[in-house]
Design a protein around this motif. Sequence first.
Motif, PDB file in Angstrom:
ATOM      1  N   VAL A 111       0.844  -1.199   0.000  1.00  0.00           N
ATOM      2  CA  VAL A 111       0.000   0.000   0.000  1.00  0.00           C
ATOM      3  C   VAL A 111       0.876   1.245   0.000  1.00  0.00           C
ATOM      4  O   VAL A 111       0.660   2.176  -0.787  1.00  0.00           O
ATOM      5  CB  VAL A 111      -0.954  -0.002   1.218  1.00  0.00           C
ATOM      6  N   ALA A 173      -1.883  -5.972  -2.381  1.00  0.00           N
ATOM      7  CA  ALA A 173      -2.172  -4.747  -1.635  1.00  0.00           C
ATOM      8  C   ALA A 173      -1.876  -3.521  -2.495  1.00  0.00           C
ATOM      9  O   ALA A 173      -2.625  -2.537  -2.476  1.00  0.00           O
ATOM     10  CB  ALA A 173      -1.357  -4.718  -0.340  1.00  0.00           C
ATOM     11  N   GLN A 177      -4.681  -0.801  -3.703  1.00  0.00           N
ATOM     12  CA  GLN A 177      -4.521   0.628  -3.438  1.00  0.00           C
ATOM     13  C   GLN A 177      -4.648   1.443  -4.724  1.00  0.00           C
ATOM     14  O   GLN A 177      -5.280   2.494  -4.741  1.00  0.00           O
ATOM     15  CB  GLN A 177      -3.175   0.910  -2.765  1.00  0.00           C
TER      16      GLN A 177
END
Length: 193
Positions: A111, A173, A177
């Motif tokens: 992220v 991730a 994002q």
Amino acid sequence: MHTGIRDRHQALSTGALALSFVSRSPQAPASFRASNDEIALGEALSARIGDATRMAAEAAAAAGLFELASPRFARAIHDVHTLATRVIARFLITGQGTTDRERSFIGGFGVLAALHDLPVATLAWSHLLWRDTYLRVLNEEAGRLGTAPEVSEEARKIIRSSADSAMVGMALAYDDQVVRANEHADPRITHIA
């Protein structure tokens, strides 16, 4: 599309990532008994956590991944590599795999990388450098201790599996994002290249 990425991430969180340490459960099995070689190797690897993390950072710098040395990423990648190293050492001693919180922490670097436009290739390359560095440390310690070949080979499999699973978790991730950012972007704004 966005829910597809989340669904894939959830499936991996409860499947492959949870089983990233050679199919043993995230919680230490009640019947798990580490051999003396596994315990000694796990303790030796645990003692070299700082050394392995430093060596991985040096390998990233030598490979030209200088953005990882920036204040934005240096501490985060150091913490991810330290945690990954600690988890493997713990697994050899106790049989306990990664927890949901640990997998979430590792995925958090994906992220962060997406938020700051770190290329996915850099993210993957840095983790491969960590894996190769940790394999080198493992080989050094196994040789020094005279670890049984089957134990050191099992530990190598654990490191490779852990690195693969962590890399997939970080990439998912990262993708999640990017999708979230695109969902919140104003469609009226266009970028001129």
